[in-house]
Design a protein around this motif. Sequence first.
Motif, mmCIF file in Angstrom:
data_model
loop_
_atom_site.group_PDB
_atom_site.id
_atom_site.type_symbol
_atom_site.label_atom_id
_atom_site.label_comp_id
_atom_site.label_asym_id
_atom_site.label_seq_id
_atom_site.Cartn_x
_atom_site.Cartn_y
_atom_site.Cartn_z
ATOM 1 N N ILE A 1 -6.101 6.484 2.156
ATOM 2 C CA ILE A 1 -4.795 6.022 1.701
ATOM 3 C C ILE A 1 -5.044 4.863 0.737
ATOM 4 O O ILE A 1 -5.564 3.820 1.138
ATOM 5 N N PRO A 2 -4.718 5.061 -0.542
ATOM 6 C CA PRO A 2 -4.964 4.003 -1.540
ATOM 7 C C PRO A 2 -4.156 2.740 -1.227
ATOM 8 O O PRO A 2 -3.095 2.811 -0.599
ATOM 9 N N PRO A 3 -4.640 1.580 -1.669
ATOM 10 C CA PRO A 3 -3.942 0.317 -1.403
ATOM 11 C C PRO A 3 -2.475 0.328 -1.840
ATOM 12 O O PRO A 3 -1.639 -0.275 -1.187
ATOM 13 N N SER A 4 -2.167 1.006 -2.925
ATOM 14 C CA SER A 4 -0.783 1.038 -3.411
ATOM 15 C C SER A 4 0.151 1.746 -2.434
ATOM 16 O O SER A 4 1.360 1.566 -2.499
ATOM 17 N N GLN A 5 -0.404 2.534 -1.526
ATOM 18 C CA GLN A 5 0.404 3.273 -0.560
ATOM 19 C C GLN A 5 0.424 2.621 0.827
ATOM 20 O O GLN A 5 1.169 3.034 1.694
ATOM 21 N N VAL A 6 -0.419 1.601 1.036
ATOM 22 C CA VAL A 6 -0.507 0.954 2.346
ATOM 23 C C VAL A 6 0.735 0.120 2.594
ATOM 24 O O VAL A 6 1.127 -0.685 1.753
ATOM 25 N N ASN A 7 1.357 0.325 3.739
ATOM 26 C CA ASN A 7 2.552 -0.419 4.108
ATOM 27 C C ASN A 7 2.168 -1.440 5.173
ATOM 28 O O ASN A 7 1.750 -1.067 6.266
ATOM 29 N N SER A 8 2.328 -2.711 4.874
ATOM 30 C CA SER A 8 1.916 -3.774 5.797
ATOM 31 C C SER A 8 2.801 -3.842 7.040
ATOM 32 O O SER A 8 2.441 -4.501 8.007
ATOM 33 N N ARG A 9 3.949 -3.173 7.040
ATOM 34 C CA ARG A 9 4.826 -3.171 8.214
ATOM 35 C C ARG A 9 4.362 -2.196 9.287
ATOM 36 O O ARG A 9 4.867 -2.212 10.393
ATOM 37 N N ILE A 10 3.389 -1.344 8.968
ATOM 38 C CA ILE A 10 2.880 -0.359 9.917
ATOM 39 C C ILE A 10 1.675 -0.935 10.633
ATOM 40 O O ILE A 10 0.800 -1.542 10.007
ATOM 41 N N VAL B 1 3.485 10.697 0.590
ATOM 42 C CA VAL B 1 2.586 9.592 0.301
ATOM 43 C C VAL B 1 1.380 10.146 -0.442
ATOM 44 O O VAL B 1 0.896 11.230 -0.146
ATOM 45 N N ASN B 2 0.925 9.412 -1.417
ATOM 46 C CA ASN B 2 -0.214 9.843 -2.210
ATOM 47 C C ASN B 2 -1.498 9.578 -1.429
ATOM 48 O O ASN B 2 -2.071 8.510 -1.504
ATOM 49 N N ILE B 3 -1.929 10.560 -0.649
ATOM 50 C CA ILE B 3 -3.157 10.419 0.124
ATOM 51 C C ILE B 3 -4.200 11.392 -0.405
ATOM 52 O O ILE B 3 -3.877 12.372 -1.056
#
Length: 169
Positions: free
Chosen positions: A139-148, A39-41
């Motif tokens: 963690i940029p918005p493009s990497q945020v997973n709403s299922r977590i 993940v791009n963090i």
Amino acid sequence: MKKNILAVIFTLIVFVTFGCEGDQGPVGPQGDQGPAGSVNIITQSNVLSLNNLIIEDQDLVYWTFPWAALTSEIYENGIVLVFLRDVEGSEWTPLPLPIETTTMTYGFKTGQYEVIVLGDDAVTLVAFTIGATVRAVAIPPSQVNSRIDHNDYDAIIEYYQLGDVLGFE
């Protein structure tokens, strides 16, 4: 002979052109799971010292750290986490960290984050944290997973592979 060669070439062109069309076949079986990606963090580590300590009063002290990577996009729609590692270098502990009547927590805005100690024993707790390392993770918005569930520390560590990427123990 030239007519035969031209006829063969023309026939091949017709077969190649029209032979590629037709009904699509059935979907093949699912392939094996590929290796986990990263993940791009964005991270930044700082040491808590007396040089950058700000004492508001006995119940509120904090450190402020500039962080250019903390953009307004991350501030508004991303995730920012802060972890503490004590002077002995034991495991990383997520903030906020309640200790009796005092809490060590964090705050952030575009361009900086803060590590904050507030409560009855704020100044006393600072004496034990000087020399500790804090690590901020964005963690940029493009990497945020709403299922977590982003309130579940273990889920965040597992999904975003922070243990692997950052060397958490």
